[in-house]
Enzyme design. Structure first.
Site, PDB file in Angstrom:
ATOM      1  NE  ARG A  47     116.151 -32.230 108.933  1.00  0.00           N
ATOM      2  CZ  ARG A  47     115.236 -32.089 107.986  1.00  0.00           C
ATOM      3  NH1 ARG A  47     114.346 -31.130 108.069  1.00  0.00           N
ATOM      4  NH2 ARG A  47     115.210 -32.913 106.969  1.00  0.00           N
ATOM      5  N   GLY A  68     124.154 -22.517 109.131  1.00  0.00           N
ATOM      6  CA  GLY A  68     124.352 -23.897 108.710  1.00  0.00           C
ATOM      7  C   GLY A  68     123.961 -24.914 109.763  1.00  0.00           C
ATOM      8  CG  HIS A  69     124.724 -29.066 108.827  1.00  0.00           C
ATOM      9  ND1 HIS A  69     125.117 -28.591 107.595  1.00  0.00           N
ATOM     10  CD2 HIS A  69     125.685 -29.919 109.228  1.00  0.00           C
ATOM     11  CE1 HIS A  69     126.253 -29.157 107.257  1.00  0.00           C
ATOM     12  NE2 HIS A  69     126.637 -29.965 108.246  1.00  0.00           N
ATOM     13  CG  ASN A  70     125.589 -30.285 112.908  1.00  0.00           C
ATOM     14  OD1 ASN A  70     124.576 -30.855 113.301  1.00  0.00           O
ATOM     15  ND2 ASN A  70     126.323 -30.742 111.914  1.00  0.00           N
ATOM     16  CB  SER A  88     130.057 -28.162 112.757  1.00  0.00           C
ATOM     17  OG  SER A  88     129.241 -29.180 112.224  1.00  0.00           O
TER      18      SER A  88
END
Length: 164
Positions: A47, A68-70, A88
């Site tokens: 998340r 991965g996150h973002n 990201s």
């Protein structure tokens, strides 16, 4: 089966404190999965911390993929097994990622780009580009490098060549 969606991402900050040298960065946002998207067995989608992690409609993620996150994945992307997309990063629409490819954090991969298996992407990839190798380079350059290395090895100029 076994897929994990919405777990904490890998977000940590050094603190300089000897007793607690690392602090966890909060990962409080969501994962959004578009219509007809598929996420394979034992894949993980973290998340977000500053934007939602998104898997676009019609995207197909194979088994054992780390998102991965973002991360934002566009529509109709195909991501093969054991690929990893660091936090990201943004993938445009219809991107293809070969098995065991790794994409570093905070990058943009343009629409319709193709990343060869086992590639290490460390820079942005333009829309429609085809890249391969580590570090990833345009696919024709990657093939030239591979041929040159093969010829050097066959000519006795490789790493195993006896000293002259």
């Amino acid at each position: 089966p076994g897929a994990r969606i919405g777990q904490d991402g890998f977000g940590f900050t050094p603190t300089g404190d000897r007793k607690a040298p690392v602090a966890k960065k909060p990962q409080l946002l969501r994962v959004q999965v578009g219509d007809d998207a598929e996420i394979g067995a034992n894949s993980t989608v973290d998340r977000g911390s500053w934007r939602d992690t998104t898997v676009g409609a019609f995207t197909k993620i194979d088994n054992l993929v780390q998102v991965g996150h973002n991360v934002v994945i566009g529509r109709a992307c195909l991501i093969a097994a054991q690929a990893g997309i660091a936090g990201s990063t943004t993938l445009g629409d219809s991107v293809m990622v070969g098995g065991q490819a790794g994409i570093a954090q905070h990058l943009t991969v343009g629409d319709r780009a193709q990343i060869a298996a086992k590639s290490g992407v460390m820079q942005n990839v333009e829309a429609g580009a085809k890249v391969g190798g580590t570090p990833a380079v345009p696919i024709r350059q990657f093939h030239r490098q591979t041929l040159i290395l093969r010829r050097m090895a066959m000519d006795g100029r490789g790493a195993d060549a006896p000293d002259a």
